[in-house]
Design a protein around this motif. Structure first.
Motif, PDB file in Angstrom:
ATOM      1  N   ALA A  21       0.223  -1.167  -0.171  1.00  0.00           N
ATOM      2  CA  ALA A  21       0.197   0.136   0.370  1.00  0.00           C
ATOM      3  C   ALA A  21       0.882   1.244  -0.026  1.00  0.00           C
ATOM      4  N   ARG A  22       0.731   1.908   0.049  1.00  0.00           N
ATOM      5  CA  ARG A  22       1.015   3.994  -0.407  1.00  0.00           C
ATOM      6  C   ARG A  22       0.559   4.151   1.079  1.00  0.00           C
ATOM      7  N   PHE A  23       1.909   4.918   1.450  1.00  0.00           N
ATOM      8  CA  PHE A  23       1.081   5.578   2.643  1.00  0.00           C
ATOM      9  C   PHE A  23       1.583   7.009   2.517  1.00  0.00           C
ATOM     10  N   ILE A  24       0.309   7.480   2.281  1.00  0.00           N
ATOM     11  CA  ILE A  24       0.338   9.129   2.411  1.00  0.00           C
ATOM     12  C   ILE A  24       0.040  10.075   4.508  1.00  0.00           C
ATOM     13  N   MET A  25       1.257  10.678   4.391  1.00  0.00           N
ATOM     14  CA  MET A  25       1.143  11.146   5.590  1.00  0.00           C
ATOM     15  C   MET A  25       1.019  13.230   5.419  1.00  0.00           C
ATOM     16  N   ALA A  26      -0.061  13.751   6.039  1.00  0.00           N
ATOM     17  CA  ALA A  26      -0.012  14.721   6.169  1.00  0.00           C
ATOM     18  C   ALA A  26       1.121  15.047   7.641  1.00  0.00           C
ATOM     19  N   SER A  27       1.561  16.943   7.132  1.00  0.00           N
ATOM     20  CA  SER A  27       2.512  17.179   8.235  1.00  0.00           C
ATOM     21  C   SER A  27       2.315  18.526   8.041  1.00  0.00           C
ATOM     22  N   THR A  28       3.399  19.384   8.136  1.00  0.00           N
ATOM     23  CA  THR A  28       2.747  20.315   8.402  1.00  0.00           C
ATOM     24  C   THR A  28       4.117  21.544   8.250  1.00  0.00           C
ATOM     25  N   SER A  29       4.271  22.102   7.596  1.00  0.00           N
ATOM     26  CA  SER A  29       4.821  23.868   6.371  1.00  0.00           C
ATOM     27  C   SER A  29       5.288  24.412   8.669  1.00  0.00           C
ATOM     28  N   ASN A  30       5.407  23.812   9.610  1.00  0.00           N
ATOM     29  CA  ASN A  30       5.473  24.206  10.957  1.00  0.00           C
ATOM     30  C   ASN A  30       7.099  23.964  11.462  1.00  0.00           C
ATOM     31  N   VAL A  31       7.047  23.104  10.038  1.00  0.00           N
ATOM     32  CA  VAL A  31       8.370  22.238  10.598  1.00  0.00           C
ATOM     33  C   VAL A  31       9.970  22.901  10.724  1.00  0.00           C
ATOM     34  N   GLY A  45      10.273   1.360   4.433  1.00  0.00           N
ATOM     35  CA  GLY A  45      10.700   0.552   3.775  1.00  0.00           C
ATOM     36  C   GLY A  45       9.200   0.664   3.117  1.00  0.00           C
ATOM     37  N   LEU A  46       7.863   0.791   3.069  1.00  0.00           N
ATOM     38  CA  LEU A  46       6.339   0.943   2.596  1.00  0.00           C
ATOM     39  C   LEU A  46       6.748   2.319   1.134  1.00  0.00           C
ATOM     40  N   THR A  47       5.983   2.184   0.255  1.00  0.00           N
ATOM     41  CA  THR A  47       5.967   3.059  -0.587  1.00  0.00           C
ATOM     42  C   THR A  47       5.024   4.292   0.269  1.00  0.00           C
ATOM     43  N   TRP A  48       5.491   5.731   0.048  1.00  0.00           N
ATOM     44  CA  TRP A  48       5.100   6.069   1.272  1.00  0.00           C
ATOM     45  C   TRP A  48       5.431   8.245   0.279  1.00  0.00           C
ATOM     46  N   ALA A  49       5.124   8.574   0.993  1.00  0.00           N
ATOM     47  CA  ALA A  49       4.492  10.420   1.008  1.00  0.00           C
ATOM     48  C   ALA A  49       3.972  10.990   1.522  1.00  0.00           C
ATOM     49  N   VAL A  50       5.223  12.498   1.636  1.00  0.00           N
ATOM     50  CA  VAL A  50       4.612  13.712   3.012  1.00  0.00           C
ATOM     51  C   VAL A  50       3.908  14.402   2.226  1.00  0.00           C
ATOM     52  N   LEU A  51       2.972  14.961   2.898  1.00  0.00           N
ATOM     53  CA  LEU A  51       3.032  16.778   2.406  1.00  0.00           C
ATOM     54  C   LEU A  51       2.526  17.018   3.371  1.00  0.00           C
ATOM     55  N   ARG A  52       2.907  17.976   3.652  1.00  0.00           N
ATOM     56  CA  ARG A  52       3.256  19.492   4.228  1.00  0.00           C
ATOM     57  C   ARG A  52       2.481  20.285   3.909  1.00  0.00           C
ATOM     58  N   PHE A  53       1.853  20.977   4.885  1.00  0.00           N
ATOM     59  CA  PHE A  53       0.363  21.676   4.922  1.00  0.00           C
ATOM     60  C   PHE A  53       1.136  22.649   5.716  1.00  0.00           C
ATOM     61  N   PRO A  54       0.303  24.416   5.561  1.00  0.00           N
ATOM     62  CA  PRO A  54       0.687  25.465   5.680  1.00  0.00           C
ATOM     63  C   PRO A  54      -0.688  25.408   6.359  1.00  0.00           C
ATOM     64  N   PHE A  55      -0.998  26.760   6.826  1.00  0.00           N
ATOM     65  CA  PHE A  55      -2.655  27.600   7.447  1.00  0.00           C
ATOM     66  C   PHE A  55      -3.828  27.005   6.884  1.00  0.00           C
ATOM     67  N   VAL A  56      -4.179  25.902   6.903  1.00  0.00           N
ATOM     68  CA  VAL A  56      -5.846  25.251   6.295  1.00  0.00           C
ATOM     69  C   VAL A  56      -6.495  26.696   6.487  1.00  0.00           C
TER      70      VAL A  56
END
Length: 276
Positions: A106-116, A152-163
């Motif tokens: 499976a593809r694992f898409i994680m929401a993250s933050t531009s506050n990093v 080891g998974l297929t992954w993507a991290v999306l860093r979101f700003p103020f929503v």
């Protein structure tokens, strides 16, 4: 890759982002399953597994047979730093383990933050910048990102700003955050409308963001002063020099190179089209 025959697990669907994203995914005809804590949280017509990220039996059931995971569940605004770390890092770690066991392709898409991104750097935050945030929320997100990248998974991290938008009240609260944080009114901030959280997720589901961290933002960072005015708030004006002028700005050129085009290009457009 077509997503029409895929089965997608979505976590965090009772949150401001998750509730709005799930509705859009379902309306687009995607086959979604959700993990929720309580029966009462189950959206109409969407298959649900009742449990949480610390329930191994529920997790195994939730991820079985899925092609994609959209992981939104997170704890943010609370003084309980232990809860933030447990939910955001340990919870993500448990979900990763379940996916590796039950749905390793499976593809694992994680929401993250531009506050990093550091407050004092000399340009908008970029995905390849070194990040070591001190606050619990962004720090826990960076740690969770690292767990996923090394899984080891297929992954993507999306860093979101103020929503903002869709009646979520988030932008209306901005003057309160600005006063508490003693933000300079000239400070600009990257933003994204809920519609374009969905735009970004649809794109990520095609695979073009695989094995990447990607900043997602609209086309016009706007000053705190102007944003407050748009929602009927008022901040004291100032002509004092602005320190850390790039804080809360993220560079989204990578997303654009991958095909991301926001539907709601600016906060002003959202106001004009009554999308707030």
């Amino acid at each position: 890759m077509s997503t029409q025959s895929n089965k997608i697990l979505v976590t965090g669907v009772t949150g401001l982002v998750g509730a709005r994203l799930l509705r859009r995914l379902v309306e687009a005809g995607l086959d979604c399953r959700v993990l929720v804590r309580h029966e009462k949280d189950v959206p109409t017509g969407v298959p649900a597994v009742v449990g949480d990220l610390f329930d191994p039996v529920a997790l195994a059931e939730a991820v079985q047979g899925v092609s994609d995971i959209i992981h939104l569940a997170a704890v943010f605004r609370t003084p309980d730093t232990e809860l933030i770390w447990k939910s955001n890092l340990e919870g993500t770690r448990a979900l990763i383990a379940a996916v590796k066991d039950q749905a390793p392709a499976a593809r694992f898409i994680m929401a993250s933050t531009s506050n990093v991104y550091p407050a004092d750097q000399g340009r908008p935050g970029r995905e390849d910048d070194a990040v070591a945030p001190q606050q619990a929320y962004p720090a826990s997100k960076v740690a969770a990102e690292q767990e996923l990248r090394e899984s080891g998974l297929t992954w993507a991290v999306l860093r979101f700003p103020f929503v903002y938008g869709d009646g979520d009240g988030h932008l209306e609260d901005l003057p309160k955050y600005a006063l508490a944080g003693k933000w300079h009114p000239a400070m600009r901030m990257s933003t994204i409308h809920h519609r374009d959280i969905a735009t970004a997720m649809h794109l990520a589901l095609t695979g073009v963001m695989d094995d990447r961290i990607v900043n997602i933002a609209d086309e016009a960072p706007t000053s705190i002063y102007e944003l407050a005015q748009l929602v009927g708030g008022q901040l004291e004006s100032s002509a004092e020099p602005l320190t850390n002028p790039w804080y809360l700005l993220s560079d989204s050129s990578l997303a654009r190179s991958l095909g991301f085009q926001p539907v709601v290009r600016t906060v002003h457009q959202a106001v004009q089209e009554k999308l707030m």
